[in-house]
Design a protein around this motif. Sequence first.
Motif, PDB file in Angstrom:
ATOM      1  N   ILE A   1      -1.986  -5.786   9.906  1.00  0.00           N
ATOM      2  CA  ILE A   1      -1.811  -4.635   9.012  1.00  0.00           C
ATOM      3  C   ILE A   1      -2.828  -4.760   7.882  1.00  0.00           C
ATOM      4  O   ILE A   1      -2.858  -5.796   7.197  1.00  0.00           O
ATOM      5  N   GLU A   2      -3.627  -3.739   7.685  1.00  0.00           N
ATOM      6  CA  GLU A   2      -4.549  -3.760   6.538  1.00  0.00           C
ATOM      7  C   GLU A   2      -3.900  -2.980   5.391  1.00  0.00           C
ATOM      8  O   GLU A   2      -3.664  -1.773   5.515  1.00  0.00           O
ATOM      9  N   LEU A   3      -3.627  -3.674   4.296  1.00  0.00           N
ATOM     10  CA  LEU A   3      -3.043  -3.005   3.117  1.00  0.00           C
ATOM     11  C   LEU A   3      -4.186  -2.621   2.186  1.00  0.00           C
ATOM     12  O   LEU A   3      -4.969  -3.475   1.764  1.00  0.00           O
ATOM     13  N   ARG A   4      -4.278  -1.340   1.867  1.00  0.00           N
ATOM     14  CA  ARG A   4      -5.399  -0.830   1.067  1.00  0.00           C
ATOM     15  C   ARG A   4      -4.897  -0.173  -0.215  1.00  0.00           C
ATOM     16  O   ARG A   4      -4.846   1.059  -0.315  1.00  0.00           O
ATOM     17  N   PRO A   5      -4.511  -1.001  -1.190  1.00  0.00           N
ATOM     18  CA  PRO A   5      -3.967  -0.412  -2.419  1.00  0.00           C
ATOM     19  C   PRO A   5      -5.047   0.187  -3.310  1.00  0.00           C
ATOM     20  O   PRO A   5      -6.186  -0.285  -3.319  1.00  0.00           O
ATOM     21  N   GLY A   6      -4.633   1.187  -4.071  1.00  0.00           N
ATOM     22  CA  GLY A   6      -5.444   1.649  -5.194  1.00  0.00           C
ATOM     23  C   GLY A   6      -5.268   0.644  -6.323  1.00  0.00           C
ATOM     24  O   GLY A   6      -4.967  -0.526  -6.080  1.00  0.00           O
ATOM     25  N   MET A   7      -5.407   1.090  -7.559  1.00  0.00           N
ATOM     26  CA  MET A   7      -5.347   0.138  -8.684  1.00  0.00           C
ATOM     27  C   MET A   7      -3.923  -0.393  -8.907  1.00  0.00           C
ATOM     28  O   MET A   7      -2.956   0.373  -8.885  1.00  0.00           O
ATOM     29  N   VAL A   8      -3.838  -1.702  -9.085  1.00  0.00           N
ATOM     30  CA  VAL A   8      -2.553  -2.375  -9.295  1.00  0.00           C
ATOM     31  C   VAL A   8      -2.668  -3.179 -10.593  1.00  0.00           C
ATOM     32  O   VAL A   8      -3.693  -3.833 -10.830  1.00  0.00           O
ATOM     33  N   ASP A   9      -1.626  -3.149 -11.393  1.00  0.00           N
ATOM     34  CA  ASP A   9      -1.649  -3.817 -12.699  1.00  0.00           C
ATOM     35  C   ASP A   9      -1.452  -5.331 -12.535  1.00  0.00           C
ATOM     36  O   ASP A   9      -0.326  -5.822 -12.492  1.00  0.00           O
ATOM     37  N   THR A  10      -2.583  -6.046 -12.439  1.00  0.00           N
ATOM     38  CA  THR A  10      -2.543  -7.506 -12.249  1.00  0.00           C
ATOM     39  C   THR A  10      -3.630  -8.140 -13.118  1.00  0.00           C
ATOM     40  O   THR A  10      -4.280  -7.458 -13.892  1.00  0.00           O
ATOM     41  N   TYR A  11      -3.889  -9.426 -12.899  1.00  0.00           N
ATOM     42  CA  TYR A  11      -4.959 -10.125 -13.618  1.00  0.00           C
ATOM     43  C   TYR A  11      -6.344  -9.689 -13.146  1.00  0.00           C
ATOM     44  O   TYR A  11      -7.349 -10.080 -13.736  1.00  0.00           O
ATOM     45  N   PHE A  12      -6.374  -8.914 -12.096  1.00  0.00           N
ATOM     46  CA  PHE A  12      -7.625  -8.393 -11.544  1.00  0.00           C
ATOM     47  C   PHE A  12      -8.428  -7.644 -12.611  1.00  0.00           C
ATOM     48  O   PHE A  12      -9.648  -7.655 -12.602  1.00  0.00           O
ATOM     49  N   TYR A  13      -7.720  -6.968 -13.506  1.00  0.00           N
ATOM     50  CA  TYR A  13      -8.376  -6.198 -14.578  1.00  0.00           C
ATOM     51  C   TYR A  13      -8.242  -6.899 -15.924  1.00  0.00           C
ATOM     52  O   TYR A  13      -8.111  -6.257 -16.951  1.00  0.00           O
ATOM     53  N   GLY A  14      -8.259  -8.211 -15.925  1.00  0.00           N
ATOM     54  CA  GLY A  14      -8.038  -8.934 -17.162  1.00  0.00           C
ATOM     55  C   GLY A  14      -6.586  -9.352 -17.206  1.00  0.00           C
ATOM     56  O   GLY A  14      -6.106  -9.991 -16.280  1.00  0.00           O
ATOM     57  N   ARG A  15      -5.879  -8.951 -18.246  1.00  0.00           N
ATOM     58  CA  ARG A  15      -4.453  -9.291 -18.314  1.00  0.00           C
ATOM     59  C   ARG A  15      -3.616  -8.087 -17.894  1.00  0.00           C
ATOM     60  O   ARG A  15      -3.978  -6.952 -18.198  1.00  0.00           O
ATOM     61  N   PRO A  16      -2.488  -8.320 -17.209  1.00  0.00           N
ATOM     62  CA  PRO A  16      -1.621  -7.190 -16.850  1.00  0.00           C
ATOM     63  C   PRO A  16      -1.080  -6.492 -18.093  1.00  0.00           C
ATOM     64  O   PRO A  16      -1.107  -7.075 -19.176  1.00  0.00           O
ATOM     65  N   GLY A  17      -0.596  -5.285 -17.949  1.00  0.00           N
ATOM     66  CA  GLY A  17      -0.035  -4.538 -19.067  1.00  0.00           C
ATOM     67  C   GLY A  17      -0.503  -3.093 -19.047  1.00  0.00           C
ATOM     68  O   GLY A  17      -0.307  -2.359 -19.999  1.00  0.00           O
TER      69      GLY A  17
ATOM     70  N   HIS B   1       8.061  -2.431  18.335  1.00  0.00           N
ATOM     71  CA  HIS B   1       6.994  -1.800  19.135  1.00  0.00           C
ATOM     72  C   HIS B   1       6.060  -0.928  18.289  1.00  0.00           C
ATOM     73  O   HIS B   1       5.097  -0.379  18.814  1.00  0.00           O
ATOM     74  N   VAL B   2       6.351  -0.805  16.980  1.00  0.00           N
ATOM     75  CA  VAL B   2       5.506   0.040  16.123  1.00  0.00           C
ATOM     76  C   VAL B   2       4.459  -0.808  15.413  1.00  0.00           C
ATOM     77  O   VAL B   2       4.778  -1.809  14.776  1.00  0.00           O
ATOM     78  N   LEU B   3       3.198  -0.385  15.536  1.00  0.00           N
ATOM     79  CA  LEU B   3       2.115  -1.072  14.826  1.00  0.00           C
ATOM     80  C   LEU B   3       1.498  -0.119  13.801  1.00  0.00           C
ATOM     81  O   LEU B   3       0.942   0.916  14.172  1.00  0.00           O
ATOM     82  N   VAL B   4       1.623  -0.468  12.526  1.00  0.00           N
ATOM     83  CA  VAL B   4       0.945   0.295  11.474  1.00  0.00           C
ATOM     84  C   VAL B   4      -0.363  -0.429  11.206  1.00  0.00           C
ATOM     85  O   VAL B   4      -0.370  -1.535  10.674  1.00  0.00           O
ATOM     86  N   GLU B   5      -1.471   0.160  11.587  1.00  0.00           N
ATOM     87  CA  GLU B   5      -2.758  -0.554  11.517  1.00  0.00           C
ATOM     88  C   GLU B   5      -3.263  -0.716  10.089  1.00  0.00           C
ATOM     89  O   GLU B   5      -3.866  -1.725   9.742  1.00  0.00           O
ATOM     90  N   GLU B   6      -3.040   0.324   9.273  1.00  0.00           N
ATOM     91  CA  GLU B   6      -3.476   0.218   7.881  1.00  0.00           C
ATOM     92  C   GLU B   6      -2.716   1.208   7.025  1.00  0.00           C
ATOM     93  O   GLU B   6      -2.200   2.214   7.527  1.00  0.00           O
ATOM     94  N   VAL B   7      -2.625   0.889   5.733  1.00  0.00           N
ATOM     95  CA  VAL B   7      -1.974   1.805   4.799  1.00  0.00           C
ATOM     96  C   VAL B   7      -2.839   1.932   3.561  1.00  0.00           C
ATOM     97  O   VAL B   7      -3.153   0.938   2.898  1.00  0.00           O
ATOM     98  N   LEU B   8      -3.237   3.164   3.264  1.00  0.00           N
ATOM     99  CA  LEU B   8      -4.011   3.480   2.066  1.00  0.00           C
ATOM    100  C   LEU B   8      -3.033   4.123   1.093  1.00  0.00           C
ATOM    101  O   LEU B   8      -2.451   5.165   1.412  1.00  0.00           O
ATOM    102  N   PHE B   9      -2.815   3.501  -0.050  1.00  0.00           N
ATOM    103  CA  PHE B   9      -1.791   4.017  -0.960  1.00  0.00           C
ATOM    104  C   PHE B   9      -2.229   3.808  -2.406  1.00  0.00           C
ATOM    105  O   PHE B   9      -3.001   2.911  -2.718  1.00  0.00           O
ATOM    106  N   ARG B  10      -1.724   4.681  -3.273  1.00  0.00           N
ATOM    107  CA  ARG B  10      -2.180   4.639  -4.675  1.00  0.00           C
ATOM    108  C   ARG B  10      -1.113   5.257  -5.559  1.00  0.00           C
ATOM    109  O   ARG B  10      -0.148   5.861  -5.068  1.00  0.00           O
ATOM    110  N   SER B  11      -1.343   5.147  -6.851  1.00  0.00           N
ATOM    111  CA  SER B  11      -0.468   5.809  -7.810  1.00  0.00           C
ATOM    112  C   SER B  11      -0.686   7.318  -7.716  1.00  0.00           C
ATOM    113  O   SER B  11      -1.794   7.762  -7.401  1.00  0.00           O
ATOM    114  N   VAL B  12       0.343   8.095  -7.988  1.00  0.00           N
ATOM    115  CA  VAL B  12       0.198   9.554  -7.937  1.00  0.00           C
ATOM    116  C   VAL B  12      -0.597  10.065  -9.141  1.00  0.00           C
ATOM    117  O   VAL B  12      -1.050  11.197  -9.144  1.00  0.00           O
ATOM    118  N   TYR B  13      -0.770   9.231 -10.166  1.00  0.00           N
ATOM    119  CA  TYR B  13      -1.460   9.699 -11.384  1.00  0.00           C
ATOM    120  C   TYR B  13      -2.960   9.607 -11.249  1.00  0.00           C
ATOM    121  O   TYR B  13      -3.478   8.740 -10.584  1.00  0.00           O
TER     122      TYR B  13
END
Length: 228
Positions: free
Chosen positions: A174-190, A216-228
């Motif tokens: 499964i390839e998980l393809r998130p949009g922006m997530v509030d983590t240390y990726f952008y410095g400090r969360p918050g 029997h179900v294979l979800v190959e990838e999910v592209l998901f993001r915040s609605v904002y």
Amino acid sequence: MKVAVVTGASKGIGRAIAEALAKEGYSLALGARSVDLLEEFSKELEENYGVKVLNSHLDVSDPQSLKEFAGAVLQEFGGVDLLVVNAGIPMGGRLDEVSDEDMERVFQVNALGVWRTIKLFLPSLKERKGTVAVVTSYISTMILANAGAYVASKWAARAFTKTFQAENPEVKFIELRPGMVDTYFYGRPGRKIEEGFMKPEDVAELLVALLKLPKHVLVEEVLFRSVY
Ligand code: NJP
């Protein structure tokens, strides 16, 4: 009892996924470089959810570190049902300005790290007909100026994931393809949801839901993001 491995489990998305899997009763093997954080987090999970947690230093850019990690996990648990390949780093800058060292570093972690991690656990995953969830990014099929090194590393991670799937139909990738997530990726969360950020727990909730689909179900990838 199912066994899950999570790389980059000390912070952010990996940590949230580890906690969600603990709630689901998985035994866990957690890897990252920040052993102090991992140690504390593992105790918390064991106390709160009564699951077995192995934590170990892991640098996915170092083949020897990965080999030792995989060896310890397989020895402790005897096999793996779910592999969450999540460890990753950001890298900004124009392509004509990125240094050789930075380009190599981002590929060692985000691309080769993904390939090596999957390769090491593949025999066990095949035996158990397991699942691999790879956290790439929404940009894994897109182009973004000023982030070319990161973007290319995630295209590579996507290519590795899809090729492993083509070569190993008995394992689900499964390839998980998130949009922006509030983590240390952008410095400090918050960062706020209204600014376009999801929470790490949102990614974890999505993965848990995917894992509950019929076999029997294979979800190959999910592209998901915040609605904002
Ligand atoms: O970032 P952060 P995220 N070896 O910085 C670990 C992707 N993504 O949770 O080693 C082993 O809070 C690090 O642990 P430590 C992103 O590309 C994100 O957002 O102790 N582990 C920490 O646990 C990445 O693939 C966004 O420093 C290493 C974790 O990785 C994944 O999500 C959007 C390591 C990073 O936690 C998780 O990132 C998107 C190494 N060499 C994709 N280097 C987003 N946040 O917006 C780092 O599309 N880690």
